[in-house]
Design a protein around this motif. Structure first.
Motif, short mmCIF file in Angstrom:
data_model
loop_
_atom_site.label_atom_id
_atom_site.label_comp_id
_atom_site.label_asym_id
_atom_site.label_seq_id
_atom_site.Cartn_x
_atom_site.Cartn_y
_atom_site.Cartn_z
N LEU A 253 0.84 -1.20 0.00
CA LEU A 253 0.00 0.00 0.00
C LEU A 253 0.87 1.25 0.00
O LEU A 253 0.58 2.23 -0.70
CB LEU A 253 -0.91 0.03 1.23
CG LEU A 253 -1.95 -1.07 1.37
CD1 LEU A 253 -3.00 -0.67 2.40
CD2 LEU A 253 -2.62 -1.35 0.04
N LEU A 256 2.11 1.75 -3.45
CA LEU A 256 1.08 2.32 -4.32
C LEU A 256 0.93 3.82 -4.08
O LEU A 256 0.79 4.60 -5.02
CB LEU A 256 -0.27 1.61 -4.08
CG LEU A 256 -0.35 0.15 -4.52
CD1 LEU A 256 -1.70 -0.44 -4.16
CD2 LEU A 256 -0.11 0.04 -6.03
N GLU A 257 0.95 4.19 -2.82
CA GLU A 257 0.87 5.60 -2.47
C GLU A 257 2.01 6.40 -3.09
O GLU A 257 1.81 7.49 -3.64
CB GLU A 257 0.96 5.76 -0.94
CG GLU A 257 -0.35 5.85 -0.23
CD GLU A 257 -0.12 6.02 1.27
OE1 GLU A 257 -1.03 6.50 1.95
OE2 GLU A 257 0.98 5.66 1.77
N ILE A 280 -8.22 -6.27 2.33
CA ILE A 280 -8.33 -5.07 1.51
C ILE A 280 -7.63 -5.22 0.15
O ILE A 280 -7.89 -4.44 -0.77
CB ILE A 280 -7.72 -3.88 2.31
CG1 ILE A 280 -8.27 -2.56 1.79
CG2 ILE A 280 -6.23 -3.90 2.27
CD1 ILE A 280 -9.71 -2.35 2.13
N GLU A 282 -8.02 -7.36 -2.18
CA GLU A 282 -8.96 -7.60 -3.25
C GLU A 282 -9.61 -6.29 -3.67
O GLU A 282 -9.75 -6.00 -4.87
CB GLU A 282 -10.03 -8.59 -2.79
CG GLU A 282 -10.98 -8.98 -3.90
CD GLU A 282 -12.36 -9.26 -3.37
OE1 GLU A 282 -12.52 -9.42 -2.15
OE2 GLU A 282 -13.29 -9.30 -4.19
N TYR A 283 -10.01 -5.51 -2.70
CA TYR A 283 -10.65 -4.23 -2.99
C TYR A 283 -9.74 -3.34 -3.83
O TYR A 283 -10.17 -2.66 -4.75
CB TYR A 283 -11.00 -3.52 -1.68
CG TYR A 283 -11.53 -2.14 -1.89
CD1 TYR A 283 -12.85 -1.94 -2.24
CD2 TYR A 283 -10.69 -1.04 -1.76
CE1 TYR A 283 -13.33 -0.67 -2.46
CE2 TYR A 283 -11.16 0.24 -1.98
CZ TYR A 283 -12.49 0.42 -2.34
OH TYR A 283 -12.96 1.68 -2.56
N LEU A 284 -8.46 -3.37 -3.49
CA LEU A 284 -7.51 -2.49 -4.17
C LEU A 284 -7.00 -3.10 -5.46
O LEU A 284 -6.18 -2.52 -6.15
CB LEU A 284 -6.34 -2.18 -3.24
CG LEU A 284 -6.73 -1.37 -2.01
CD1 LEU A 284 -5.57 -1.34 -1.02
CD2 LEU A 284 -7.12 0.03 -2.42
#
Lengths: 338, 338
Positions: A253, A256-257, A280, A282-284
């Motif tokens: 994460l 990605l940020e 999370i 999967e969501y992302l």
DNA sequence: AACAGAACTGGAACCGGTTCCATCCACGTT
DNA sequence: AACGTGGATGGAACCGGTTCCAGTTCTGTT
């Protein structure tokens, strides 16, 4: 004052042994007697003392779980698997949370932790030889979950294989410049999963015949912010990587940020692969390595019960496989040839 | 066979009382005697039995926590706060996880759950009058966390106020068409926080003088997928809302997904506000209502210890405030005038 | 009628600590 | 020398269950 078994015996006009037999559903109690005892129990509002029972039986009917950073998704997932297995057996679960290196060091020394449970599961904590000696000395069946030591039963996950898998996936997509972001190796808690994932990464690169680029490896404390910074460092390199393998989804994460902050598109400009497959992910739409957290917890509990039951399985060192979950953050690099 | 206190007494040539005094650091033991006892303990590798100690003292030095769906971030956060407070006091924590309505119903009936702890914290579970009666009957100090009942101490969070706050925030941004997505009201676990947030939503709308639009309220089982579906329904309405208030961040994620699937930009085309401020909310730049999960856990534990210590505080019904966390998913509607 | 064996029952002993009372001893007073 | 005082100590009783042995009653055989 709460009624005791002797009060019940007196009220029912029977001996304490008989009351105990009724309590434990022994078949050697006649129906009329049983009813008389049950009536006396109800009349006195009798509730047996679990503590006294434990002392007499020499068993606590409780298992302990030692977990560091109880809030991290990977640990919560494992604990949840353990819980599921436990509720099926009616055992209680006592939870010891380790949040500081001092707690970790003191942890295994604390006898009463071990003496108040029938079995123990230790999550993720690295176990040194000295620790293993202490643990074995307590004489409480103990299984390591997501950790390993030759002298103790363990359910481990194939971190090295997972690191290899992640890297090979990126290589297969055509990446040549693959960076790694993970935890520092000298974790005061003895976590080594990140280190092993790194090992797999190195192995995959070597097998593919890529040259070793020290600049592509960045280590730091676990967490999104640190990973964010490390990723920025990588992206500012003269010859930046086209793909980053993060040793955990949480760290992915951060990557990605960082990509977002640098206005890089994922996966067009930068591929990212994580590790853990937390909820999370999967969501992302994060490509990642799925490790069976829930199931590993279940298996640890199952193994522990097998040890408790006295017939331990042949193999007490279990290694669970992992798999790539292909989602949207990893794709061929733009400059890939064929 | 493990050594007992009598073995130590014999080996040291003293009485059991003296050994017990040494164990408990009583000042009424002479230095030479104390050393002799300690030497005997070391020689015999003596480890006192916590179980026997519990029976003799009548205290378990343990507190219990009953939590539903132990993996949900809101519950993990609270539990973490409790743990932090407990490790400071050296109490053990036994964890009871409720995952099915049957477990919930059986939960309070199970004496041994209560009799094996000194105090109990119940998270989120709705407590009926009948439940409260049973709980009080066990005579084990119990505090409700994120739940409420007049007869039991509680640390609750101002859900109604939070729902109002969220809605008022959207109204202040200029929204007139504000929808609500939350849990079904007849939760078999008795969760009512979603219901109370809805109440706050209704209050805010009413205060603002907006008319009641039943079509703008969608309830379903807790979770991202369901919320995703409900949001799609809302967005397909003839006159769709310009803002959606989700009763939890998890559900807000489903709303964001639905917006994405409908090619709506957030916040330009649709404002979204969540509730909980779970860890990932910050990453997703989700505007939400922050509720103090960790701190509420700490306070529940503190309150419980005050009850255990025998001097309970005046006020045992505590309501914690919440606040809006302004991030990027809520903005004025495109059609807003002024 | 005599008796073996099974079913049922009472209660002492035990699990391993804590606590409290009685006792002993050292020391200071008068 | 007699005596009060308080620190140090031993050990019985207790916490509330389980277990096991011995004893009683009830059946069914021969």
């Amino acid at each position: 004052m709460a009624a005791t078994i002797r009060d019940v015996a007196k009220a029912a006009g029977v001996g304490v042994g008989t009351v105990s037999r009724v309590l434990n559903n022994s078949p050697f109690v006649s129906q009329p007697t049983r009813e008389r005892v049950l009536a006396a129990m109800a009349a006195l509002d009798y509730q047996p003392s679990p503590t006294a029972r434990r002392l007499a039986l020499g068993r606590t009917h409780t298992i302990g779980v030692i977990t560091p950073f109880f809030t991290r998704p990977a640990f919560v997932g494992r604990l949840n698997g353990i819980l599921a297995e436990l509720t099926a057996t009616n055992y209680d679960l006592v939870l010891f949370s380790i949040n500081t290196p001092e707690q970790r060091d003191a942890c295994f020394q604390n006898v009463s932790k071990f003496k108040s449970v029938d079995g123990m599961i230790i999550i993720a904590l690295g176990v040194q030889d000295a620790d293993a000696t202490v643990i074995k000395h307590w004489n409480v069946p103990t299984v390591l979950l997501d950790s390993h030591h030759p002298d103790l039963p363990s359910i481990a996950i194939d971190d090295t294989g997972g690191g290899r898998l992640a890297t090979e996936h990126l290589i297969a997509l055509g990446h040549r410049k693959i960076a790694f972001i993970g935890d520092t190796f000298d974790s005061p808690f003895g976590f080594i999963s990140s280190q092993r994932r790194y090992l797999g990464y190195r192995q995959a690169l070597e097998t593919a015949g890529f040259r070793y680029r020290p600049a592509y490896q960045r280590l730091g404390d676990h967490g999104r912010y640190v990973a964010h910074q490390l990723a920025l460092e990588l992206l500012e390199l003269h010859d930046p990587p086209t793909a980053i393998f993060a040793a955990s989804d949480t760290q992915a994460l951060g990557v990605l940020e960082a990509a977002h902050a640098r206005r890089l598109r994922v996966p067009e400009d930068l591929s990212v692969i994580g590790y853990d497959d937390i909820e999370i992910a999967e969501y992302l739409d994060l490509t990642t390595i799925h490790q069976p957290m829930y199931s590993s917890g279940q298996q640890a509990a199952t193994l522990l019960f097998e040890l408790l039951s006295g017939n331990p399985p042949e193999e007490t060192h279990i290694l669970l496989p992992v798999e790539v979950v292909q989602r949207g953050t990893a794709a061929p690099p733009r400059t890939a040839h064929g």
